[in-house]
Design a protein around this motif. Structure first.
Motif, PDB file in Angstrom:
ATOM      1  N   ILE A   2       0.830  -1.205   0.000  1.00 15.74           N
ATOM      2  CA  ILE A   2       0.000   0.000   0.000  1.00 15.74           C
ATOM      3  C   ILE A   2       0.862   1.251   0.000  1.00 15.74           C
ATOM      4  O   ILE A   2       0.618   2.197  -0.761  1.00 15.74           O
ATOM      5  N   TRP A  11      -3.129   5.617  -8.133  1.00 13.23           N
ATOM      6  CA  TRP A  11      -3.943   6.105  -7.002  1.00 13.23           C
ATOM      7  C   TRP A  11      -4.748   7.330  -7.409  1.00 13.23           C
ATOM      8  O   TRP A  11      -5.922   7.452  -7.072  1.00 13.23           O
ATOM      9  N   GLU A  19      -9.465   2.614  -3.345  1.00 10.37           N
ATOM     10  CA  GLU A  19      -9.238   1.195  -3.079  1.00 10.37           C
ATOM     11  C   GLU A  19      -8.079   0.938  -2.124  1.00 10.37           C
ATOM     12  O   GLU A  19      -8.123  -0.026  -1.342  1.00 10.37           O
ATOM     13  N   LEU A  20      -7.037   1.757  -2.159  1.00  7.50           N
ATOM     14  CA  LEU A  20      -5.897   1.520  -1.271  1.00  7.50           C
ATOM     15  C   LEU A  20      -6.284   1.763   0.185  1.00  7.50           C
ATOM     16  O   LEU A  20      -5.895   0.995   1.076  1.00  7.50           O
ATOM     17  N   THR A  23      -8.279  -1.132   1.303  1.00  5.82           N
ATOM     18  CA  THR A  23      -7.415  -2.276   1.592  1.00  5.82           C
ATOM     19  C   THR A  23      -6.775  -2.140   2.967  1.00  5.82           C
ATOM     20  O   THR A  23      -6.690  -3.112   3.733  1.00  5.82           O
ATOM     21  N   ARG A  26      -9.422  -2.904   5.572  1.00  3.45           N
ATOM     22  CA  ARG A  26      -9.714  -4.345   5.656  1.00  3.45           C
ATOM     23  C   ARG A  26      -8.590  -5.081   6.391  1.00  3.45           C
ATOM     24  O   ARG A  26      -8.835  -6.044   7.137  1.00  3.45           O
ATOM     25  N   THR A  27      -7.364  -4.635   6.168  1.00  2.00           N
ATOM     26  CA  THR A  27      -6.231  -5.226   6.889  1.00  2.00           C
ATOM     27  C   THR A  27      -6.365  -4.972   8.384  1.00  2.00           C
ATOM     28  O   THR A  27      -6.115  -5.872   9.205  1.00  2.00           O
ATOM     29  N   ASP A  91      -9.647   9.060   1.157  1.00  2.00           N
ATOM     30  CA  ASP A  91      -8.824   8.197   2.003  1.00  2.00           C
ATOM     31  C   ASP A  91      -9.034   8.524   3.480  1.00  2.00           C
ATOM     32  O   ASP A  91      -9.222   7.629   4.322  1.00  2.00           O
TER      33      ASP A  91
END
Length: 250
Positions: A2, A11, A19-20, A23, A26-27, A91
């Motif tokens: 990432i 990006w 999406e980053l 991610t 979610r991590t 973000d």
């Protein structure tokens, strides 16, 4: 990874749904599942506080590294500043929303979120000012930035990097502005002696202080900045011993 992809061309132009950041969240959700399984409530809450701080510092560090690796003194690193700032807003919202969903079960986390995410909002506003997308005054937000860093040399470097990202031809001007505000900045937020008071405080985790992370980055920096000789030496003088003492084997 990432970090390697944040603030890059994909990006900015392709990952239109942040999406980053998704991610990353979610991590964090996967990690939360693990710590909730193996730790008691007190340790879980302390861990989440640290994760919130670490997430913000990770994002800021990636941004400063983007500035470090951008060499042009005439052209900013984004193809479209407005689009890049829109991505950043997305973000920040995704990360903040994730932690705010945890607040009902961890009320004290709300204060941590306010404290930590203020720096992201401040940096975003500074970039908007540099890109001439807002009428806000740079000096107002430099004060907020300095309250987080409490070191005028660090404030100069971070502000310079922010302008270098979107308006590199104005980087010298922002350095001079911060220098002209030095007396006011010292009055608003006096230095904390390079973190000396935290050195033996076991509640302060190395790497979770923005000033410390920024100092390490600038001591190792190779980027040529439009500044007078000696500016980096001030950071080295203020921080070298403290950062050495933070090493695991110190």
């Amino acid at each position: 990874a990432i970090g390697a992809d944040l603030f890059g061309q994909e990006w900015e132009e392709t990952l239109t749904h942040n999406e980053l950041a998704l991610t990353l969240v979610r991590t964090l959700e996967d990690f939360m599942t693990d710590i909730e399984q193996f730790l008691d409530d007190f340790m879980v809450k302390k861990s989440v506080d640290a994760i919130a701080s670490a997430s913000v510092i990770f994002y800021v560090r990636c941004l400063l590294l983007k500035a470090e690796n951008h060499s042009s003194v005439k052209v900013g690193c984004f193809n479209d500043n407005a689009k890049a700032l829109e991505r950043m807003s997305g973000d920040i919202k995704i990360m903040r929303d994730y932690f705010e969903e945890l607040v009902p079960n961890m009320p004290a986390l709300g204060r941590i979120i306010e404290q930590e995410f203020e720096i992201l909002e401040t940096i975003h506003e500074c970039m908007s000012i540099a890109a001439e997308l807002t009428d806000s005054e740079a000096s107002d937000f430099i004060i907020v930035l300095h309250k987080k860093l409490r070191d005028v040399s660090l404030t100069q470097h971070v502000a310079g990097d922010i302008w270098h990202l979107v308006a590199p031809t104005k980087e010298r001007q922002i350095w001079e502005l911060v220098k002209s505000m030095e007396a006011e900045l010292l009055q608003v937020a006096p230095p904390d002696e390079g973190g000396d008071r935290h050195r033996y405080d076991r509640s302060v985790v190395p790497g979770l202080r923005l000033d410390e992370v920024a100092a390490k980055l600038y001591i190792d920096s190779k980027r040529k900045r439009p500044i007078k000789a000696g500016a980096l030496e001030i950071i080295v003088s203020n921080w070298k011993m403290n950062l050495t003492n933070d090493e695991p084997n110190a």
